[in-house]
Design a protein around this motif. Structure first.
Motif, short mmCIF file in Angstrom:
data_model
loop_
_atom_site.label_atom_id
_atom_site.label_comp_id
_atom_site.label_asym_id
_atom_site.label_seq_id
_atom_site.Cartn_x
_atom_site.Cartn_y
_atom_site.Cartn_z
N ALA A 136 -6.56 0.93 -1.81
CA ALA A 136 -6.21 -0.46 -2.10
C ALA A 136 -4.75 -0.68 -1.78
O ALA A 136 -3.92 0.22 -1.95
CB ALA A 136 -6.48 -0.79 -3.57
N VAL A 148 -9.46 -2.93 -9.77
CA VAL A 148 -8.13 -2.66 -9.21
C VAL A 148 -7.12 -3.63 -9.83
O VAL A 148 -7.36 -4.84 -9.89
CB VAL A 148 -8.12 -2.82 -7.67
CG1 VAL A 148 -6.76 -2.44 -7.12
CG2 VAL A 148 -9.21 -1.96 -7.04
N ILE A 173 -10.60 -3.84 -0.03
CA ILE A 173 -10.27 -2.43 -0.19
C ILE A 173 -11.12 -1.64 0.80
O ILE A 173 -12.10 -2.15 1.34
CB ILE A 173 -10.51 -1.93 -1.64
CG1 ILE A 173 -11.99 -2.07 -2.02
CG2 ILE A 173 -9.63 -2.67 -2.62
CD1 ILE A 173 -12.33 -1.48 -3.38
#
Length: 296
Positions: free
Chosen positions: A190, A37, A149
């Motif tokens: 996220a 991410v 997340i």
């Protein structure tokens, strides 16, 4: 009056996105996936030169004259002597010393003027000028580190997963299957500041079936794996069935989960149960090996 020149940089946020990448593409076929991410921001950066004219003054306070006048009288002969010594020494004494003593003395003797005090100085802005020097776009892309997340299934069940120092994480679908009855797809969510990003990934039919079978096995031994059991529960454990379930997890492709459950349960077993379990597992492995040899 004094002019102060300062530099000023203004960064205006234009866009902010959170990017989620996985090693699976649009379809998951394996029980564990890797994700990364990243937090992406675009700024408009402007650099300015600031010139500001200020007037510095010490506000007058009449009561201060009661002690400033005597100070001025006392400093006057000192200032005269210092300036005379400076003349005889051909200007070796710094002007900052010779001038400051006389300035302080005269200010003290003047009943309509206070002695300058840095602690009471007031600054008044007279004029300000702002000049644009440079303007450019700036892009910043960094891993979203040490953030949580969420991984959820199509039926709404979810588990938290923590990103590491590189913004990466390993997601175990076996963990998700423990709270979900059927994983048709996974949704990775996220968040960075107020920006939320989601990534949907479909789960293959074969993997869905494998996860359902694996989930049924892991749920059977959930309490044992967490060591939330009493002595009688461990004694009543059917060792041959337990061994069969472990080997079945292996065949389904969840060997890591099989080993985790095996170690956890063995930690609460007696020595006799451990020995029996090892024998049952060896027997099943030999049987599977023999079947493979015959089929070959």
């Amino acid at each position: 009056m004094s002019t102060i020149t300062e530099s000023q940089v203004i960064r205006d946020l234009k866009t902010h996105t959170v990017d989620i990448d996985s090693n699976t593409g649009s379809l998951v076929t394996v029980p564990q996936i890797s994700v990364a991410v990243q937090d992406s921001k675009a700024f408009r950066v402007k650099s300015y030169e600031m010139k500001t004219d200020y007037d510095f003054s010490t506000p007058y306070q009449g009561l201060r004259e009661f002690y400033e006048v005597p100070v001025g009288v006392a400093l006057l002969p000192v200032g005269v002597v210092v300036n005379l010594a400076d003349f005889l020494l051909l200007g070796l004494i710094p002007n900052s010393i010779t001038d400051s003593i006389l300035d302080t003395s005269f200010a003290g003797l003047n009943p309509f003027m206070n002695i300058e005090s840095t602690s009471r100085v007031e600054r008044t802005e007279i004029k300000s000028d702002k000049k644009l020097l440079d303007e450019k776009d700036e892009f910043v892309k960094l891993p979203l580190v040490n953030k949580e997340i969420t991984v959820s299934s199509g039926d709404g069940a979810s588990i938290p997963v923590m990103l590491d120092d590189n913004g990466k994480a390993e997601i175990s679908l076996v963990r998700l299957s423990a709270v979900s009855d059927d994983i048709e797809k996974i949704i990775i969510t996220a968040k960075s500041e107020d920006v939320v990003s989601k990534k949907d990934i479909d789960v293959s039919r074969m993997l869905r079936s494998q996860l359902q079978q694996a989930s049924a096995i892991t749920k059977k031994y959930a309490n044992l794996a967490k060591k939330e059991v009493k002595g009688d529960d461990v004694k009543q454990l059917d060792i041959p069935i337990f061994a069969t379930d472990l080997i079945k997890l292996n065949k389904l492709g969840f060997e890591g989960e099989s080993l985790r459950i095996e170690r956890s349960v063995m930690s609460v077993m007696s020595d006799d149960q451990k020995n029996l379990l090892k024998k049952e597992i060896d027997k099943l492995l030999k049987s599977e090996l023999a079947k493979g040899t015959v089929a070959g």
